[in-house]
Design a protein around this motif. Sequence first.
Motif, PDB file in Angstrom:
ATOM      1  N   VAL A 358       0.907  -1.126   0.054  1.00 20.36           N
ATOM      2  CA  VAL A 358       0.102  -0.033   0.027  1.00 20.36           C
ATOM      3  C   VAL A 358       1.071   1.328  -0.026  1.00 20.36           C
ATOM      4  O   VAL A 358       1.821   1.276   1.015  1.00 20.36           O
ATOM      5  CB  VAL A 358      -0.987  -0.037   1.445  1.00 20.36           C
ATOM      6  N   ARG A 359       0.669   2.072  -0.958  1.00 17.13           N
ATOM      7  CA  ARG A 359       1.669   3.230  -1.072  1.00 17.13           C
ATOM      8  C   ARG A 359       1.025   4.470  -0.500  1.00 17.13           C
ATOM      9  O   ARG A 359      -0.299   4.676  -0.658  1.00 17.13           O
ATOM     10  CB  ARG A 359       2.013   3.275  -2.702  1.00 17.13           C
ATOM     11  N   ALA A 360       1.668   5.403  -0.015  1.00 19.43           N
ATOM     12  CA  ALA A 360       1.447   6.534   0.659  1.00 19.43           C
ATOM     13  C   ALA A 360       2.320   7.614   0.249  1.00 19.43           C
ATOM     14  O   ALA A 360       3.164   7.696   0.447  1.00 19.43           O
ATOM     15  CB  ALA A 360       1.203   6.360   2.081  1.00 19.43           C
ATOM     16  N   ASN A 361       1.395   8.643  -0.157  1.00 21.26           N
ATOM     17  CA  ASN A 361       2.219  10.113  -0.443  1.00 21.26           C
ATOM     18  C   ASN A 361       1.922  11.149   0.783  1.00 21.26           C
ATOM     19  O   ASN A 361       1.161  11.660   0.664  1.00 21.26           O
ATOM     20  CB  ASN A 361       1.597  10.503  -1.971  1.00 21.26           C
ATOM     21  N   VAL A 362       2.812  10.934   1.417  1.00 21.58           N
ATOM     22  CA  VAL A 362       2.931  11.972   2.629  1.00 21.58           C
ATOM     23  C   VAL A 362       3.931  12.473   2.897  1.00 21.58           C
ATOM     24  O   VAL A 362       5.130  11.972   2.450  1.00 21.58           O
ATOM     25  CB  VAL A 362       2.298  10.997   4.086  1.00 21.58           C
ATOM     26  N   ALA A 363       4.276  13.521   3.460  1.00 25.09           N
ATOM     27  CA  ALA A 363       5.376  14.056   4.080  1.00 25.09           C
ATOM     28  C   ALA A 363       6.173  13.297   4.984  1.00 25.09           C
ATOM     29  O   ALA A 363       5.649  12.697   5.980  1.00 25.09           O
ATOM     30  CB  ALA A 363       5.216  15.776   4.430  1.00 25.09           C
ATOM     31  N   ILE A 364       7.349  13.349   4.891  1.00 29.48           N
ATOM     32  CA  ILE A 364       8.399  12.807   5.933  1.00 29.48           C
ATOM     33  C   ILE A 364       9.123  13.634   6.747  1.00 29.48           C
ATOM     34  O   ILE A 364       9.769  14.568   6.199  1.00 29.48           O
ATOM     35  CB  ILE A 364       9.207  11.746   5.168  1.00 29.48           C
ATOM     36  N   THR A 372      11.230  14.258   1.273  1.00 33.13           N
ATOM     37  CA  THR A 372      10.131  13.804   0.172  1.00 33.13           C
ATOM     38  C   THR A 372      10.698  12.365   0.046  1.00 33.13           C
ATOM     39  O   THR A 372      11.827  12.046  -0.366  1.00 33.13           O
ATOM     40  CB  THR A 372       9.916  14.391  -0.959  1.00 33.13           C
ATOM     41  N   GLY A 373       9.805  11.381  -0.029  1.00 35.72           N
ATOM     42  CA  GLY A 373      10.441  10.024  -0.068  1.00 35.72           C
ATOM     43  C   GLY A 373       9.269   9.069  -0.184  1.00 35.72           C
ATOM     44  O   GLY A 373       7.909   9.431  -0.268  1.00 35.72           O
ATOM     45  N   SER A 374       9.520   7.830  -0.304  1.00 28.81           N
ATOM     46  CA  SER A 374       8.527   6.851  -0.785  1.00 28.81           C
ATOM     47  C   SER A 374       8.143   5.873   0.571  1.00 28.81           C
ATOM     48  O   SER A 374       8.852   5.621   1.259  1.00 28.81           O
ATOM     49  CB  SER A 374       8.898   5.740  -1.679  1.00 28.81           C
ATOM     50  N   VAL A 375       6.897   6.135   0.823  1.00 28.93           N
ATOM     51  CA  VAL A 375       6.376   5.427   2.106  1.00 28.93           C
ATOM     52  C   VAL A 375       5.621   4.196   1.511  1.00 28.93           C
ATOM     53  O   VAL A 375       4.650   4.441   0.837  1.00 28.93           O
ATOM     54  CB  VAL A 375       5.526   6.289   2.991  1.00 28.93           C
ATOM     55  N   LEU A 455      14.420   7.944  -1.134  1.00 28.13           N
ATOM     56  CA  LEU A 455      14.313   7.685   0.304  1.00 28.13           C
ATOM     57  C   LEU A 455      13.180   6.557   0.516  1.00 28.13           C
ATOM     58  O   LEU A 455      12.131   7.034  -0.248  1.00 28.13           O
ATOM     59  CB  LEU A 455      14.326   8.756   0.978  1.00 28.13           C
ATOM     60  N   ASN A 456      13.643   5.475   0.975  1.00 26.98           N
ATOM     61  CA  ASN A 456      12.302   4.565   1.242  1.00 26.98           C
ATOM     62  C   ASN A 456      11.963   4.319   2.796  1.00 26.98           C
ATOM     63  O   ASN A 456      13.207   4.135   3.411  1.00 26.98           O
ATOM     64  CB  ASN A 456      12.893   3.084   0.568  1.00 26.98           C
ATOM     65  N   ILE A 457      10.950   4.110   3.060  1.00 30.62           N
ATOM     66  CA  ILE A 457      10.401   4.035   4.568  1.00 30.62           C
ATOM     67  C   ILE A 457       9.280   2.747   4.284  1.00 30.62           C
ATOM     68  O   ILE A 457       8.479   3.051   3.633  1.00 30.62           O
ATOM     69  CB  ILE A 457       9.942   5.157   4.917  1.00 30.62           C
ATOM     70  N   TRP A 458       9.503   1.672   5.204  1.00 23.40           N
ATOM     71  CA  TRP A 458       8.448   0.785   5.208  1.00 23.40           C
ATOM     72  C   TRP A 458       7.846   0.244   6.464  1.00 23.40           C
ATOM     73  O   TRP A 458       8.583   0.191   7.318  1.00 23.40           O
ATOM     74  CB  TRP A 458       9.266  -0.694   4.507  1.00 23.40           C
ATOM     75  N   VAL A 459       6.600   0.369   6.518  1.00 25.05           N
ATOM     76  CA  VAL A 459       5.741   0.242   7.812  1.00 25.05           C
ATOM     77  C   VAL A 459       4.861  -0.987   7.173  1.00 25.05           C
ATOM     78  O   VAL A 459       4.595  -1.343   6.050  1.00 25.05           O
ATOM     79  CB  VAL A 459       4.998   1.337   8.169  1.00 25.05           C
ATOM     80  N   PRO A 460       4.498  -1.728   8.288  1.00 26.10           N
ATOM     81  CA  PRO A 460       3.201  -2.796   8.049  1.00 26.10           C
ATOM     82  C   PRO A 460       2.048  -2.214   7.283  1.00 26.10           C
ATOM     83  O   PRO A 460       1.652  -1.073   7.358  1.00 26.10           O
ATOM     84  CB  PRO A 460       2.895  -3.314   9.465  1.00 26.10           C
ATOM     85  N   TYR A 461       1.569  -2.884   6.293  1.00 31.27           N
ATOM     86  CA  TYR A 461       0.769  -2.628   5.458  1.00 31.27           C
ATOM     87  C   TYR A 461      -0.792  -2.208   5.852  1.00 31.27           C
ATOM     88  O   TYR A 461      -1.494  -1.317   5.807  1.00 31.27           O
ATOM     89  CB  TYR A 461       0.417  -3.582   4.240  1.00 31.27           C
ATOM     90  N   THR A 462      -0.881  -2.926   6.931  1.00 38.95           N
ATOM     91  CA  THR A 462      -1.857  -2.593   7.769  1.00 38.95           C
ATOM     92  C   THR A 462      -1.962  -1.381   8.665  1.00 38.95           C
ATOM     93  O   THR A 462      -2.924  -0.575   8.753  1.00 38.95           O
ATOM     94  CB  THR A 462      -2.167  -3.831   9.171  1.00 38.95           C
ATOM     95  N   THR A 463      -0.885  -0.947   9.040  1.00 37.95           N
ATOM     96  CA  THR A 463      -0.772   0.274   9.694  1.00 37.95           C
ATOM     97  C   THR A 463      -1.043   1.679   8.544  1.00 37.95           C
ATOM     98  O   THR A 463      -1.714   2.653   8.887  1.00 37.95           O
ATOM     99  CB  THR A 463       0.803   0.449   9.865  1.00 37.95           C
ATOM    100  N   VAL A 464      -0.587   1.426   7.216  1.00 37.00           N
ATOM    101  CA  VAL A 464      -0.755   2.200   6.242  1.00 37.00           C
ATOM    102  C   VAL A 464      -2.342   2.395   6.101  1.00 37.00           C
ATOM    103  O   VAL A 464      -3.202   3.386   5.933  1.00 37.00           O
ATOM    104  CB  VAL A 464      -0.056   2.193   4.954  1.00 37.00           C
TER     105      VAL A 464
END
Length: 653
Positions: A358-364, A372-375, A455-464
């Motif tokens: 699940v991709r999210a376009n949010v500020a880091i 700006t990066g890929s969440v 810049l890559n940041i990965w979190v559990p898909y359920t969290t997103v």
Amino acid sequence: MAEALLKLVGVTRSFTAGDQALTVLKEVNFQINRGEMIAIIGASGSGKSTLMNILGCLDKPNKGSYFINGQDTSTMGEDDLAALRREYFGFIFQRYHLLGDLTALENVEVPALYANEGPHERQEKATRLLTRLGLSDRLDHKPGQLSGGQQQRVSVARALVNGGDVILADEPTGALDSRSGEEMMELLRELHADGHTIILVTHDPQVAAFADRIIEIKDGEIIADKQTRPESKINELNSAKKNTEQKKPNETFRIGYTRYIEALKMALIAMANHRLRTFLTMLGIIIGIASVVSVVALGNGSQQTILDNISSMGTNTIEIKPGTGRGDRRSGRVRSLTAEDANALKILPFVDSVTPTVRANVAIRYASETVTGSVQGVGTEYFRVRGYSLAQGQYFNEQSVDSLEQVAVIDANTKQELFSDGEALGRVIFLGKLPVRIIGVTEPIESVSDNSDELNIWVPYTTVSGRIFRQNYVSDITVRIDENVSSEVAEQGIISLLTMRHGVVDFFTINTDTIRKSIAKTSNTMTLLISAIAFISLLVGGIGVMNIMLVSVTERTREIGIRMAVGARQADIMRQFLIEAMLVCFLGGALGVGLAYLIGIVFHYTSSDLLMIYSTSSIIAAFACSTLIGVLFGFLPARSASKLNPVDALSRD
């Protein structure tokens, strides 16, 4: 009256000298009875040596007939004439004509070898003859270690080893001192007394005086034939009528095996006594084989390294996206892919690992800094799918996914950008308004699907899905395929399962294994190209073998003549040279493979980037190729050697 042992009728022998024919023998007629001791005398150039060559079946007349025990030799083939030289005649040459690479014992054994006698019988017979001739302490000496008289006695023993019913002695005392000459003549008289037919060819009247009959030749014609002693000691040698062709059925295999083993021994002796020439002959084969094996090994190693690298970058994956294709404008509104689809795909036997995304376009944000990066919200198997490895910390687990835990794994770029002091673990960053704690940092990786500078940041898909978007669908699903399974077959299996689950094809797949295949194909093409170049060098090496073997035939012409004179068949000569060429190429192949392994060791210790994986099939093919080269390029020299004329070969130094 008994039939003549040897009979010449109108024998004429001429040679071509430029545009003219030189006649050496002219209408020669005489016969020799069994048990006689005859001297053929004449001045140099009278034709007596040519006459001896015809009597010993080393040469053939141009006209007339030569009969042995009533059989016309003109009807005989080369192997039949060789059988006569081997089984019937024994030659004592003026210049000894011993094989310099062999010992006295081995020289005497040679005619028995070509008569198919076993090794023990040959050795016993040769030892007995040499002992009788007073050479029991010289059995292991080579010709260069013997005096002239001793070499002549070795020549006598060789003439007798197969029986030697007819002894042809060409100037038997010509190369000896007076004492040795007297001993030789006494020995010939003893052989005559034992029943051997002795034919002396000499220009010395004192030597001729030992004979019972003297035939004088001048300008190719017999001018005198006189008996000097009464025919009182002429014996019938029934043993001369041997039937050497009748072999027991179980002897056929032994004879064939023995011929090849002895030819192999002779080839090894010749190679050992000419080491430099042998090595130079092998050199082209060594380089060619080493090139082929090394190139294939380097190609395999490079291909494996590349495939491992691209596997770690996720190229053996299949991505599943919503919509009907890349150009489907409705794909953003299709929300049919779910985490349950990803869990269903895990049960397929060819699936290595699966992750929903699940991709999210949010500020880091961290502290006062915003980037700006890929969440991405991903599953626990995402890092396996994409080939990431940890540099620090840990990955999140299934419990983190189930509890919508606010934890994150970042890449090396994000760490470098946000945390200049180098400490990232335990820090809290904001994804939009959502705080997450960093629990892991990945190693840098080159990926075909991710920008290496991003810049890559990965979190559990359920969290997103639950804490940012509050949705129950995923953006896409990525499946890593087992490397032993065809990607096309796996793709069809995935499509079938999802179609059955959805009831409609509302998704499309992207098979990234095409990159892997393209690289593998390119690697194979390059390996084939370089192997072809290496094979050309191997071919050049084979031509070098042929050339040097042809030179070897020229250098060893005298040896070939000696072997033919003592009864070697054309097949025996051809076999020896062919086996020698094959052996050179086979050993060259072995050394070439060894050199290829040595190159691999050097690469291993000097370069971490080059990997050589040796292929058993390529090594076997290299050996087969080198042996085949020995056969192909050794055939012409071997055939050339077998076709030499015995007389011409003996006359060369």
